[in-house]
Design a protein around this motif. Structure first.
Motif, PDB file in Angstrom:
ATOM      1  N   ALA A 197       0.885  -1.144  -0.170  1.00 57.57           N
ATOM      2  CA  ALA A 197      -0.076  -0.094  -0.004  1.00 57.57           C
ATOM      3  C   ALA A 197       0.878   1.424   0.035  1.00 57.57           C
ATOM      4  O   ALA A 197       0.250   2.458  -0.480  1.00 57.57           O
ATOM      5  CB  ALA A 197      -0.872  -0.041   1.149  1.00 57.57           C
ATOM      6  N   TYR A 198       2.381   1.103   0.322  1.00 54.84           N
ATOM      7  CA  TYR A 198       3.128   2.288   0.118  1.00 54.84           C
ATOM      8  C   TYR A 198       2.954   2.976  -1.086  1.00 54.84           C
ATOM      9  O   TYR A 198       3.191   4.228  -1.053  1.00 54.84           O
ATOM     10  CB  TYR A 198       4.505   1.953   0.698  1.00 54.84           C
ATOM     11  N   ILE A 199       2.929   2.271  -2.350  1.00 50.54           N
ATOM     12  CA  ILE A 199       2.952   2.792  -3.517  1.00 50.54           C
ATOM     13  C   ILE A 199       1.769   3.710  -3.763  1.00 50.54           C
ATOM     14  O   ILE A 199       2.311   4.932  -4.484  1.00 50.54           O
ATOM     15  CB  ILE A 199       2.932   1.813  -4.474  1.00 50.54           C
ATOM     16  N   ALA A 229      -0.623  -9.375  -7.353  1.00 49.89           N
ATOM     17  CA  ALA A 229      -1.182  -7.899  -7.304  1.00 49.89           C
ATOM     18  C   ALA A 229      -0.432  -7.171  -7.974  1.00 49.89           C
ATOM     19  O   ALA A 229       0.683  -7.324  -8.266  1.00 49.89           O
ATOM     20  CB  ALA A 229      -0.973  -7.527  -5.976  1.00 49.89           C
ATOM     21  N   LEU A 230      -1.236  -6.094  -8.826  1.00 46.00           N
ATOM     22  CA  LEU A 230      -0.419  -5.097  -9.682  1.00 46.00           C
ATOM     23  C   LEU A 230      -0.375  -3.791  -9.317  1.00 46.00           C
ATOM     24  O   LEU A 230      -1.333  -3.563  -8.403  1.00 46.00           O
ATOM     25  CB  LEU A 230      -1.150  -5.184 -10.948  1.00 46.00           C
ATOM     26  N   ALA A 231       0.521  -2.959  -9.473  1.00 48.43           N
ATOM     27  CA  ALA A 231       0.577  -1.515  -9.077  1.00 48.43           C
ATOM     28  C   ALA A 231       1.586  -0.837 -10.107  1.00 48.43           C
ATOM     29  O   ALA A 231       2.210  -1.393 -10.693  1.00 48.43           O
ATOM     30  CB  ALA A 231       0.842  -1.177  -7.887  1.00 48.43           C
ATOM     31  N   PRO A 232       1.398   0.511 -10.083  1.00 46.89           N
ATOM     32  CA  PRO A 232       2.658   1.418 -10.835  1.00 46.89           C
ATOM     33  C   PRO A 232       3.923   0.755 -10.320  1.00 46.89           C
ATOM     34  O   PRO A 232       4.010   0.741  -9.131  1.00 46.89           O
ATOM     35  CB  PRO A 232       2.202   2.529 -10.474  1.00 46.89           C
ATOM     36  N   GLY A 233       4.836   0.371 -11.338  1.00 46.54           N
ATOM     37  CA  GLY A 233       5.988  -0.123 -10.764  1.00 46.54           C
ATOM     38  C   GLY A 233       7.001   1.013  -9.984  1.00 46.54           C
ATOM     39  O   GLY A 233       7.311   2.025 -10.896  1.00 46.54           O
ATOM     40  N   MET A 234       7.786   0.587  -9.241  1.00 38.38           N
ATOM     41  CA  MET A 234       8.892   1.191  -8.573  1.00 38.38           C
ATOM     42  C   MET A 234      10.157   1.296  -9.653  1.00 38.38           C
ATOM     43  O   MET A 234      10.512   0.228 -10.239  1.00 38.38           O
ATOM     44  CB  MET A 234       9.326   0.750  -7.303  1.00 38.38           C
ATOM     45  N   GLY A 235      10.892   2.210  -9.907  1.00 38.31           N
ATOM     46  CA  GLY A 235      11.756   2.226 -10.982  1.00 38.31           C
ATOM     47  C   GLY A 235      11.267   2.956 -12.064  1.00 38.31           C
ATOM     48  O   GLY A 235      12.214   3.907 -12.666  1.00 38.31           O
ATOM     49  N   LEU A 236      10.369   2.269 -12.662  1.00 37.42           N
ATOM     50  CA  LEU A 236       9.821   2.910 -13.926  1.00 37.42           C
ATOM     51  C   LEU A 236       8.890   4.406 -13.717  1.00 37.42           C
ATOM     52  O   LEU A 236       9.135   5.118 -14.575  1.00 37.42           O
ATOM     53  CB  LEU A 236       8.660   1.934 -14.460  1.00 37.42           C
ATOM     54  N   THR A 284       4.084   2.874 -15.865  1.00 33.97           N
ATOM     55  CA  THR A 284       3.702   1.467 -16.192  1.00 33.97           C
ATOM     56  C   THR A 284       3.245   0.764 -14.880  1.00 33.97           C
ATOM     57  O   THR A 284       3.784   0.703 -13.889  1.00 33.97           O
ATOM     58  CB  THR A 284       4.945   0.926 -16.662  1.00 33.97           C
ATOM     59  N   VAL A 285       2.215  -0.187 -15.026  1.00 30.45           N
ATOM     60  CA  VAL A 285       1.952  -1.078 -13.999  1.00 30.45           C
ATOM     61  C   VAL A 285       2.473  -2.242 -14.046  1.00 30.45           C
ATOM     62  O   VAL A 285       2.465  -2.939 -15.205  1.00 30.45           O
ATOM     63  CB  VAL A 285       0.415  -1.248 -14.177  1.00 30.45           C
ATOM     64  N   VAL A 286       2.993  -2.760 -13.005  1.00 29.23           N
ATOM     65  CA  VAL A 286       3.671  -4.352 -13.040  1.00 29.23           C
ATOM     66  C   VAL A 286       3.164  -5.114 -12.018  1.00 29.23           C
ATOM     67  O   VAL A 286       2.485  -4.719 -10.995  1.00 29.23           O
ATOM     68  CB  VAL A 286       5.314  -4.005 -12.883  1.00 29.23           C
ATOM     69  N   SER A 287       3.874  -6.216 -12.219  1.00 22.76           N
ATOM     70  CA  SER A 287       3.640  -7.345 -11.086  1.00 22.76           C
ATOM     71  C   SER A 287       4.013  -7.074  -9.694  1.00 22.76           C
ATOM     72  O   SER A 287       5.473  -6.795 -10.070  1.00 22.76           O
ATOM     73  CB  SER A 287       3.715  -8.971 -11.547  1.00 22.76           C
ATOM     74  N   TYR A 288       3.830  -7.152  -8.625  1.00 24.22           N
ATOM     75  CA  TYR A 288       4.395  -6.722  -7.267  1.00 24.22           C
ATOM     76  C   TYR A 288       5.109  -8.127  -6.611  1.00 24.22           C
ATOM     77  O   TYR A 288       4.589  -8.835  -6.436  1.00 24.22           O
ATOM     78  CB  TYR A 288       3.640  -6.083  -6.277  1.00 24.22           C
ATOM     79  N   ILE A 289       6.399  -8.080  -6.344  1.00 22.71           N
ATOM     80  CA  ILE A 289       7.029  -9.151  -5.496  1.00 22.71           C
ATOM     81  C   ILE A 289       6.386  -9.179  -4.139  1.00 22.71           C
ATOM     82  O   ILE A 289       6.471 -10.252  -3.588  1.00 22.71           O
ATOM     83  CB  ILE A 289       8.451  -9.126  -5.872  1.00 22.71           C
ATOM     84  N   GLU A 290       5.614  -7.976  -3.729  1.00 23.23           N
ATOM     85  CA  GLU A 290       5.200  -8.180  -2.441  1.00 23.23           C
ATOM     86  C   GLU A 290       3.751  -9.265  -2.560  1.00 23.23           C
ATOM     87  O   GLU A 290       3.505  -9.546  -1.293  1.00 23.23           O
ATOM     88  CB  GLU A 290       4.479  -6.661  -1.954  1.00 23.23           C
ATOM     89  N   SER A 291       3.723  -9.736  -3.482  1.00 21.32           N
ATOM     90  CA  SER A 291       2.675 -10.609  -3.640  1.00 21.32           C
ATOM     91  C   SER A 291       2.960 -11.666  -2.979  1.00 21.32           C
ATOM     92  O   SER A 291       2.262 -12.746  -2.642  1.00 21.32           O
ATOM     93  CB  SER A 291       2.195 -11.003  -4.983  1.00 21.32           C
ATOM     94  N   ALA A 292       4.448 -12.113  -2.634  1.00 22.40           N
ATOM     95  CA  ALA A 292       4.791 -13.356  -2.005  1.00 22.40           C
ATOM     96  C   ALA A 292       4.229 -13.390  -0.519  1.00 22.40           C
ATOM     97  O   ALA A 292       4.172 -14.165  -0.172  1.00 22.40           O
ATOM     98  CB  ALA A 292       6.271 -13.271  -2.216  1.00 22.40           C
ATOM     99  N   SER A 293       4.077 -12.098  -0.003  1.00 24.67           N
ATOM    100  CA  SER A 293       3.685 -12.283   1.504  1.00 24.67           C
ATOM    101  C   SER A 293       2.158 -12.447   1.516  1.00 24.67           C
ATOM    102  O   SER A 293       1.799 -13.473   2.566  1.00 24.67           O
ATOM    103  CB  SER A 293       3.703 -10.705   1.854  1.00 24.67           C
ATOM    104  N   GLY A 294       1.326 -12.486   0.709  1.00 18.05           N
ATOM    105  CA  GLY A 294       0.274 -13.056   0.496  1.00 18.05           C
ATOM    106  C   GLY A 294       0.194 -14.663   0.323  1.00 18.05           C
ATOM    107  O   GLY A 294      -0.594 -15.349   0.962  1.00 18.05           O
ATOM    108  N   VAL A 295       1.092 -14.950  -0.404  1.00 13.33           N
ATOM    109  CA  VAL A 295       1.369 -16.340  -0.899  1.00 13.33           C
ATOM    110  C   VAL A 295       1.799 -17.105   0.501  1.00 13.33           C
ATOM    111  O   VAL A 295       1.434 -18.184   0.807  1.00 13.33           O
ATOM    112  CB  VAL A 295       2.325 -16.591  -1.788  1.00 13.33           C
ATOM    113  N   THR A 296       2.466 -16.359   1.036  1.00  9.34           N
ATOM    114  CA  THR A 296       3.190 -17.017   2.667  1.00  9.34           C
ATOM    115  C   THR A 296       1.912 -17.082   3.439  1.00  9.34           C
ATOM    116  O   THR A 296       1.898 -17.912   4.286  1.00  9.34           O
ATOM    117  CB  THR A 296       4.355 -16.085   3.040  1.00  9.34           C
TER     118      THR A 296
END
Length: 438
Positions: free
Chosen positions: A30-32, A74-81, A305-317
């Motif tokens: 949600a920080y995004i 989960a998707l959101a605007p990508g950091m870096g881009l 640009t919107v990208v897949s978020y690696i933070e999705s791994a927290s939900g998988v966990t």
């Protein structure tokens, strides 16, 4: 209905688990909603409008991913881009933000066409794997450098190019406080550490007079300041016609989006046990279709640009295994849309620590590079170092791909299937000549 659509029992999960997993993923990313507007607003885009566009893009993107691909991504605007959009394209190249949004839309459209045509597999196969990791780490250094600059910890120096800033200023004090808070919370494995740290640092910023609490207004009305303001025609007219400028911008948006997604997909699907026995990812085309559609929706709304978020791994966990997790994340982002104008009250000093630590987390990909092999290590290093030092992801890609192709060619290790890599290298050499003459 949910059981039939998402196949919950087949994946060993249930509605309650998926909802909790979605909530977990949302809190961690949600920080995004705060950080993305802080970066894009430096182009002149209104903060509240970008915050609303961020919520809208993340909401629709995540819901599309869940419904179309049935993955807990989960998707959101990508950091870096977002940093590339702001500091390289708009501020560095002088491209109006409306035209830059047009380039984002075109990159999403190109991604969609390449996915439908099956070309994406060829592109992925052409790019050396060490450069995947180097680009991710280089982007990490890029956004960390921006965070340190925004915090006043690093400042310009005529003698040494950069130097240490005055750490006693209110901006630096708040940023360092936020950095310590987030780092400690992350060390304690607290979910939502970045968001909590930003909020606490914001309170400290208010106390020191860095910002004031702003009254909330209708974020849907605020959205009109960026919605459908993208200038696609202007993108084609960059520097007089369909030239290298527009192609470069679209290529970087497309390239980083493509490989960011591939890396995230591999990591999250492996952690969730969703990969096929041969290591492939089922329904990959659907995943990429959802991502490309989300990028076009985001550009239309007014974000990068919107990208897949690696933070999705927290939900998988937390047990998330199906697209219901992603749908929950999307609904939460849409709910956040109505609080988006409050982002205007968050000082830059409170968001800078998030940039620094998100950048730090992206450095971990360097372990996947064989540093004992010069043909892999040297291009990877050139990619890694030129991205932050030239303030350009495109330059990092150019140095990395060109040096890799040259080393492979001169050491006799080039293969017949590397023709696309050589084509990309030649195009980048042409780009360097074009920039030198420009």
């Amino acid at each position: 209905m949910l059981e039939r659509y998402f196949g919950l029992k087949a994946q060993g999960t249930d509605v309650r688990t998926e909802v909790l997993a979605g909530l977990t993923t949302f809190v961690t990313m949600a920080y995004i909603v705060v950080v993305n507007p802080a970066i894009l607003s430096q182009t002149g885009m209104p903060v509240a409008a970008v915050a609303a566009a961020t919520c809208l893009a993340a909401g629709f993107g995540s819901i599309l991913m869940g419904l179309i691909a049935n993955y807990p991504l989960a998707l959101a605007p990508g950091m870096g881009l977002n940093a590339y959009f702001t500091f390289t394209v708009v501020k560095g190249m002088g491209v109006p933000w409306q035209v830059a949004l047009g380039c984002v839309f075109l990159s999403g459209l190109a991604f969609l066409i390449l996915t439908l045509a099956g070309v994406r597999q060829m592109i992925v196969g052409a790019i050396p794997k060490p450069l995947f990791s180097a680009v991710a780490a280089g982007v990490g250094l890029f956004i960390a450098f921006i965070g340190l600059k925004e915090a006043g910890i690093i400042v310009a120096s005529p003698a040494t190019t950069v130097g240490l800033g005055d750490l006693t200023t209110p901006t630096a004090v708040v940023a360092i406080l936020g950095l310590v808070l987030i780092a400690v919370l992350q060390a304690w494995r607290v979910k939502g550490a970045i968001l909590i740290g930003i909020l606490l640092a914001t309170v400290a910023g208010w106390a020191l007079g860095l910002a004031k609490i702003a009254p909330a207004t209708s974020s849907l009305a605020e959205l009109s300041a960026t919605a459908f303001k993208m200038d696609i025609t202007g993108a084609f007219n960059l520097k007089g016609g369909l030239g290298l400028a527009m192609l470069e911008i679209v290529f970087v948006f497309l390239f980083v989006d493509l490989f960011d997604n591939v890396g995230t997909l591999v990591a999250v699907s492996k952690k969730a046990g969703l990969q096929a026995p041969d290591g492939s990812i089922p329904r990959l085309n659907r995943i990429l279709l959802a991502d490309s559609a989300a990028t076009m929706i985001g550009a239309a709304a007014g974000t990068s640009t919107v990208v897949s978020y690696i933070e999705s791994a927290s939900g998988v966990t937390a047990g998330g295994r199906t697209g219901l997790t992603a749908v929950v994340v999307g609904l939460l982002f849409l709910a956040t849309l109505f609080f988006a104008p409050l982002v205007q009250a968050i000082p830059t000093a409170a968001t800078a620590p998030a940039l620094i630590l998100v950048g730090a987390m992206m450095i971990g990909s360097l372990v996947d590079i064989d540093w004992a092999d010069p043909t892999a290590a040297i291009p990877a290093f050139l990619t890694l170092i030129t991205i932050p030092l030239t303030f350009s992801i495109a330059n990092g890609l150019a140095f990395g791909i060109t040096s890799y192709a040259v080393l492979k060619l001169l050491t006799g290790k080039i293969r017949k299937g590397d023709w696309l890599l050589l084509v990309l290298a030649v195009l980048f050499v042409v780009r360097f000549i074009y920039l030198a003459k420009g």
